[in-house]
Design an enzyme around this catalytic site. Structure first.
Site, PDB file in Angstrom:
ATOM      1  N   TRP A  16       0.834  -1.213   0.000  1.00  0.00           N
ATOM      2  CA  TRP A  16       0.000   0.000   0.000  1.00  0.00           C
ATOM      3  C   TRP A  16       0.872   1.268   0.000  1.00  0.00           C
ATOM      4  O   TRP A  16       0.553   2.270  -0.630  1.00  0.00           O
ATOM      5  CB  TRP A  16      -0.892  -0.057   1.251  1.00  0.00           C
ATOM      6  CG  TRP A  16      -1.777   1.106   1.496  1.00  0.00           C
ATOM      7  CD1 TRP A  16      -2.356   1.931   0.558  1.00  0.00           C
ATOM      8  CD2 TRP A  16      -2.229   1.582   2.778  1.00  0.00           C
ATOM      9  NE1 TRP A  16      -3.128   2.874   1.177  1.00  0.00           N
ATOM     10  CE2 TRP A  16      -3.071   2.687   2.542  1.00  0.00           C
ATOM     11  CE3 TRP A  16      -2.019   1.180   4.093  1.00  0.00           C
ATOM     12  CZ2 TRP A  16      -3.693   3.381   3.578  1.00  0.00           C
ATOM     13  CZ3 TRP A  16      -2.640   1.871   5.117  1.00  0.00           C
ATOM     14  CH2 TRP A  16      -3.465   2.962   4.854  1.00  0.00           C
ATOM     15  N   HIS A  35     -11.671  -5.997  -3.478  1.00  0.00           N
ATOM     16  CA  HIS A  35     -11.113  -5.133  -2.428  1.00  0.00           C
ATOM     17  C   HIS A  35     -12.108  -4.697  -1.347  1.00  0.00           C
ATOM     18  O   HIS A  35     -11.789  -4.670  -0.171  1.00  0.00           O
ATOM     19  CB  HIS A  35     -10.471  -3.898  -3.085  1.00  0.00           C
ATOM     20  CG  HIS A  35      -9.441  -3.226  -2.251  1.00  0.00           C
ATOM     21  ND1 HIS A  35      -8.376  -2.556  -2.774  1.00  0.00           N
ATOM     22  CD2 HIS A  35      -9.302  -3.107  -0.912  1.00  0.00           C
ATOM     23  CE1 HIS A  35      -7.630  -2.062  -1.800  1.00  0.00           C
ATOM     24  NE2 HIS A  35      -8.185  -2.376  -0.653  1.00  0.00           N
ATOM     25  N   ARG A  36     -13.306  -4.308  -1.766  1.00  0.00           N
ATOM     26  CA  ARG A  36     -14.347  -3.898  -0.788  1.00  0.00           C
ATOM     27  C   ARG A  36     -15.695  -4.314  -1.331  1.00  0.00           C
ATOM     28  O   ARG A  36     -15.935  -4.198  -2.537  1.00  0.00           O
ATOM     29  CB  ARG A  36     -14.354  -2.370  -0.600  1.00  0.00           C
ATOM     30  CG  ARG A  36     -13.263  -1.878   0.300  1.00  0.00           C
ATOM     31  CD  ARG A  36     -13.557  -0.512   0.913  1.00  0.00           C
ATOM     32  NE  ARG A  36     -12.735  -0.371   2.089  1.00  0.00           N
ATOM     33  CZ  ARG A  36     -13.100  -0.736   3.307  1.00  0.00           C
ATOM     34  NH1 ARG A  36     -14.311  -1.225   3.523  1.00  0.00           N
ATOM     35  NH2 ARG A  36     -12.285  -0.599   4.316  1.00  0.00           N
ATOM     36  N   ASN A  64     -12.603  -7.244   3.338  1.00  0.00           N
ATOM     37  CA  ASN A  64     -13.605  -6.442   4.054  1.00  0.00           C
ATOM     38  C   ASN A  64     -15.027  -6.955   3.861  1.00  0.00           C
ATOM     39  O   ASN A  64     -15.988  -6.182   3.917  1.00  0.00           O
ATOM     40  CB  ASN A  64     -13.502  -4.953   3.641  1.00  0.00           C
ATOM     41  CG  ASN A  64     -12.122  -4.392   3.898  1.00  0.00           C
ATOM     42  OD1 ASN A  64     -11.623  -4.440   5.014  1.00  0.00           O
ATOM     43  ND2 ASN A  64     -11.457  -3.902   2.860  1.00  0.00           N
ATOM     44  N   TYR A  79      -3.593   1.210  -4.960  1.00  0.00           N
ATOM     45  CA  TYR A  79      -2.456   1.696  -4.167  1.00  0.00           C
ATOM     46  C   TYR A  79      -1.580   2.613  -5.024  1.00  0.00           C
ATOM     47  O   TYR A  79      -1.098   2.217  -6.094  1.00  0.00           O
ATOM     48  CB  TYR A  79      -1.620   0.531  -3.617  1.00  0.00           C
ATOM     49  CG  TYR A  79      -2.369  -0.318  -2.576  1.00  0.00           C
ATOM     50  CD1 TYR A  79      -3.541   0.126  -1.975  1.00  0.00           C
ATOM     51  CD2 TYR A  79      -1.886  -1.564  -2.208  1.00  0.00           C
ATOM     52  CE1 TYR A  79      -4.217  -0.637  -1.038  1.00  0.00           C
ATOM     53  CE2 TYR A  79      -2.549  -2.347  -1.262  1.00  0.00           C
ATOM     54  CZ  TYR A  79      -3.719  -1.863  -0.687  1.00  0.00           C
ATOM     55  OH  TYR A  79      -4.378  -2.630   0.240  1.00  0.00           O
ATOM     56  N   GLY A  81       3.224  -3.370   6.424  1.00  0.00           N
ATOM     57  CA  GLY A  81       3.322  -2.356   5.374  1.00  0.00           C
ATOM     58  C   GLY A  81       4.594  -1.543   5.393  1.00  0.00           C
ATOM     59  O   GLY A  81       4.691  -0.535   4.693  1.00  0.00           O
ATOM     60  N   SER A  82       5.589  -1.965   6.177  1.00  0.00           N
ATOM     61  CA  SER A  82       6.818  -1.169   6.267  1.00  0.00           C
ATOM     62  C   SER A  82       7.573  -1.173   4.937  1.00  0.00           C
ATOM     63  O   SER A  82       7.628  -2.179   4.241  1.00  0.00           O
ATOM     64  CB  SER A  82       7.724  -1.743   7.360  1.00  0.00           C
ATOM     65  OG  SER A  82       8.946  -1.023   7.372  1.00  0.00           O
TER      66      SER A  82
END
Ligand SMILES: NC(=O)c1ccc[n+]([C@@H]2O[C@H](COP(=O)([O-])OP(=O)(O)OC[C@H]3O[C@@H](n4cnc5c(N)ncnc54)[C@H](OP(=O)(O)O)[C@@H]3O)[C@@H](O)[C@H]2O)c1
Length: 309
Positions: A21, A121-122, A152, A55, A274-275
């Site tokens: 992301w 995704h949603r 989700n 993203y 997500g780093s």
């Protein structure tokens, strides 16, 4: 690294997955940095990558594809998943036409000829399950996508779609972490009438355990609703003290303890981190090595501001 079976398959995927992301120039991530982050994740045993066509408005998929080619990682050695079904600022769109175009666009941006998994995704309230089924069949028939999942979704939305599909949905991506525990709060507060007894996702956690669906926990270090990090956040001293105490005991970082807390749950969670910082990735990847005791798990849950009735 700990490995789990993906869904009810025999595939062994890393319990920590690399989320992209934040992999885009808006977050000041260059190709060099993206490559280093990806290689750091792979060297820690992470063999699962998650992206989405939204993203960085498509830039993350492009950068991920470039970073993959720039790295020494072989395509077939990693499980690559992306998501679709959102047209930013307009609508969610699960029409066959949109999904087929979206998967082609994702493949092109990534520079790949197939995806290991494609995830919706949603939830789209206008979803026609048969239309999605046609799209999934075509993607699979054309060799573009191997497996499918959702994100989700609540339990009924998941079942509504699943009942029209030939393919088993393997994953549901849901927000979960020490400061977003609705999936377990309502079970602990079952049969009560307080706010925490409210079920926000149709008891998906219990459903996933019964049906062998992997929950991919997103944003493990974040406050609810994109509220920023709780780790080292002065507004959460009790939680940070409890994390530090265990970090000292196990000789890892507070982030690793926060991941160990998610992975201690007996549902087979996969955590999406997500780093974009290789040192932080190495740090986080120690989480699956830690097996918290039952009491430590409850102590962290309470330190996060929760009660036990
Ligand atoms: N399905 C959905 O709706 C949905 C929504 C959101 C996210 N996701 C997925 O979940 C993935 C993870 O989300 P996220 O990025 O919010 O997760 P996250 O890992 O909770 O948060 C990442 C943030 O935490 C920082 N961080 C991580 N480890 C750290 C450490 N050891 N020390 C200091 N800072 C640290 C990172 O900064 P540095 O980069 O500096 O380390 C970054 O700013 C996404 O990439 C995406 O794949 C899915």
């Amino acid at each position: 690294m700990k490995y789990i079976n993906l869904g009810d398959t025999n595939w062994q995927v890393s319990a920590v997955a690399f989320g992209t992301w934040r992999m885009h120039s808006g977050n000041n991530v260059s190709l060099d940095q993206a490559t280093k982050a990806l290689e750091a994740a792979y060297d820690c045993g992470i063999n699962f990558i998650d992206s989405s066509d939204v993203y960085g408005r498509g830039e993350s998929e492009k950068l991920l594809g470039q970073a993959l080619r720039n790295s020494s990682i072989k395509r077939e050695d990693v499980f690559i998943q992306t998501k679709g079904g959102i047209i930013p600022h307009q609508r969610y769109d699960f029409s066959k036409e949109h999904l087929l175009n979206a998967v082609d666009d994702s493949l092109q941006r990534l520079g790949l000829d197939y995806l290991d998994a494609y995830v919706l995704h949603r939830p789209d309230p206008l979803m026609e399950p048969d239309e999605v089924a046609d799209a999934f069949d075509q993607m699979q028939r054309e060799g573009k996508v191997r497996h499918f999942g959702v994100s989700n979704f609540n339990t009924q939305q998941f079942l509504l779609l699943q009942e029209s599909l030939d393919q088993k949905l393997l994953v549901n991506q849901l927000e979960f972490g020490l400061k977003h525990t609705g999936m377990i709060d309502h079970g602990i507060h079952s049969n009560m009438s307080d706010e925490r007894s409210i079920d926000h996702d149709g008891e998906f956690l219990e459903f996933a355990r019964r049906m062998g669906v992997t929950i991919q926990a997103w944003s493990p270090f974040q406050l609810s609703n994109y509220g920023g990090l709780f780790i080292n956040n002065p507004d959460y001293p009790e939680l940070n003290q409890a994390l530090q105490k265990l970090a000292d005991k196990y000789q890892v970082s507070k982030n690793a303890i926060a991941l160990a807390w998610i992975l201690r749950h007996p549902a087979s969670f996969q955590v999406l981190i997500g780093s974009m910082n290789p040192e932080h990735i190495v740090d986080n990847a120690q989480g699956p090595e830690i097996q918290l005791t039952r009491q430590e798990w409850y102590d962290l849950y309470k330190a996060a501001g929760n009660d036990l009735p």
